[in-house]
Scaffold this active site. Structure first.
Site, short mmCIF file in Angstrom:
data_model
loop_
_atom_site.label_atom_id
_atom_site.label_comp_id
_atom_site.label_asym_id
_atom_site.label_seq_id
_atom_site.Cartn_x
_atom_site.Cartn_y
_atom_site.Cartn_z
N TYR A 1 3.58 4.56 -8.56
CA TYR A 1 2.60 4.22 -7.65
C TYR A 1 1.55 5.33 -7.85
O TYR A 1 0.28 4.88 -7.72
CB TYR A 1 3.44 4.75 -6.09
CG TYR A 1 2.55 4.14 -5.06
CD1 TYR A 1 2.10 2.95 -4.69
CD2 TYR A 1 2.06 5.34 -4.28
CE1 TYR A 1 1.55 2.46 -3.48
CE2 TYR A 1 1.15 4.71 -3.14
CZ TYR A 1 1.05 3.53 -2.82
OH TYR A 1 0.32 3.40 -1.65
N LYS B 1 -2.34 4.30 -8.32
CA LYS B 1 -3.34 4.63 -7.45
C LYS B 1 -4.56 5.48 -8.01
O LYS B 1 -5.67 5.35 -7.64
CB LYS B 1 -2.79 5.32 -6.10
CG LYS B 1 -1.92 4.19 -5.46
CD LYS B 1 -2.76 3.21 -4.97
CE LYS B 1 -1.99 2.17 -3.82
NZ LYS B 1 -2.79 0.87 -3.43
#
Length: 252
Positions: A153, A157
């Site tokens: 993640y 991001k």
């Protein structure tokens, strides 16, 4: 808003931040395409917008599927008008420590966040460049700065930030801006799932988070929608390639 009614696409909009952004855009006078995997869930949000006097459609689409994206964006153009505002919000989490993270955990997260944003933006930019006006808003996260148990993640991001800055450089001459929002702790199904992963009651998890935030509260989806509304506005035409941490305090 100008006299032109803009059409916006918001991905991952069946709930949480995406739903809040879609509703805010509709309130600001845009036509809104509510995109998510489950068209029935999308339609619920679209129906709420319509009931409030807005114009919206629900569109089921896997943003990581090239053919599905092309079909969905064309459908939006046909049913609502050329999409010149795009919010790449669709995302999933597959949290785990690196040594336990599977290849599928990695590929799934990078696929939805980065491949999805790439496919959606590539499909929508045609309408923006033709109109000589466009707004791309990408959802990053404070996790881009690193977060235990989120190697996939965090990488996705952080990638969204580099993607955003490159879009700003390439598309600027066409009147298209690209900016990113990096939320901190926002009360959503996703943060509830994180609380469950670490074995905490969600209320207690929120209270603990709030104590670490300078403004002493956790965020709401509407906080992110307000930032997205600015980036998507006429007034934000000279703001591009920026990453704003909407986290109740400094993160950058």
């Amino acid at each position: 808003m100008s006299e032109t009614t803009r059409t916006a696409i918001v991905t991952g909009a069946a709930r949480g931040i995406g739903a809040a952004v879609a509703k805010r855009f509709a309130a600001d006078g845009m036509n809104v395409a509510v995109l998510d995997l489950d068209e029935a869930a999308c339609q619920q949000v679209a129906d709420e917008i319509t009931a409030a006097g807005g114009k919206a459609i629900g569109v089921g689409c896997d943003v990581a599927d090239e053919e599905a994206v092309a079909t969905a964006v064309e459908r939006v153009a046909n049913e609502l008008g050329a999409p010149t505002v795009l919010v790449n919000n669709a995302g999933i989490i597959r949290d785990n420590m690196l040594f336990k993270m599977t290849t599928d955990d990695w590929d799934s997260v990078l696929g939805v966040h980065l491949r999805g944003a790439f496919l959606m933006t590539r499909a929508a930019q045609k309408y923006m460049t033709e109109a000589k006006w466009g707004r791309v808003v990408n959802l990053s996260s404070t996790s881009a700065l690193g977060n235990r148990g989120q190697a996939n993640y965090s990488a996705a991001k952080a990638g969204m930030q580099g993607f955003t800055k490159t879009l700003a450089i390439e598309l600027g001459k066409f009147g298209v801006t690209a900016n990113a929002i990096a939320p901190g702790f926002i009360v959503t199904d996703m943060t509830a799932a994180t609380a469950e992963r670490v074995g905490m009651d969600f209320e207690a998890f929120q209270q603990a988070a709030a104590q670490q935030i300078p403004v002493q509260r956790v965020g709401r989806p509407e906080d992110i929608a307000a930032m997205a509304a600015f980036f998507a506005s006429e007034d934000a035409g000279f703001v591009s390639g920026q990453v704003v941490y909407v986290a109740g305090g400094p993160k950058d």
